[in-house]
Design a protein around this motif. Sequence first.
Motif, mmCIF file in Angstrom:
data_model
loop_
_atom_site.group_PDB
_atom_site.id
_atom_site.type_symbol
_atom_site.label_atom_id
_atom_site.label_comp_id
_atom_site.label_asym_id
_atom_site.label_seq_id
_atom_site.Cartn_x
_atom_site.Cartn_y
_atom_site.Cartn_z
ATOM 1 N N GLN A 62 0.822 -1.203 0.000
ATOM 2 C CA GLN A 62 0.000 0.000 0.000
ATOM 3 C C GLN A 62 0.860 1.259 0.000
ATOM 4 N N ASN A 63 0.319 2.305 -0.618
ATOM 5 C CA ASN A 63 1.031 3.579 -0.710
ATOM 6 C C ASN A 63 1.361 4.146 0.671
ATOM 7 N N LYS A 64 0.428 4.044 1.598
ATOM 8 C CA LYS A 64 0.673 4.634 2.917
ATOM 9 C C LYS A 64 1.833 3.947 3.635
ATOM 10 N N ILE A 65 2.043 2.660 3.394
ATOM 11 C CA ILE A 65 3.159 1.946 4.004
ATOM 12 C C ILE A 65 4.482 2.434 3.413
ATOM 13 N N ILE A 66 4.503 2.628 2.112
ATOM 14 C CA ILE A 66 5.714 3.134 1.451
ATOM 15 C C ILE A 66 6.012 4.555 1.910
ATOM 16 N N GLN A 67 4.982 5.380 2.043
ATOM 17 C CA GLN A 67 5.184 6.757 2.495
ATOM 18 C C GLN A 67 5.685 6.802 3.931
ATOM 19 N N GLU A 68 5.269 5.851 4.752
ATOM 20 C CA GLU A 68 5.746 5.793 6.137
ATOM 21 C C GLU A 68 7.230 5.437 6.193
#
Length: 70
Positions: A62-68
Amino acid sequence: MHKKHMRVFVIKDKFYRTTIRLIILYGSESWALKEQHKRKVRVAKMRPLREMCNHIRKDRIQNKIIQEKI
């Protein structure tokens, strides 16, 4: 992360923040954005971030995991 990998990551992050992001958003103040264009900008922003983390779309992260991570 290994020390060498971290150094490469920092360089890629600086390049993304100083070059890629500015190119993507150039002139965006005057755009009349449709939902389709917003989605394309989000996709274009995520590509280099995924590459910096050594992931591809097929990894299904997921994008939010990569952004984290960044």
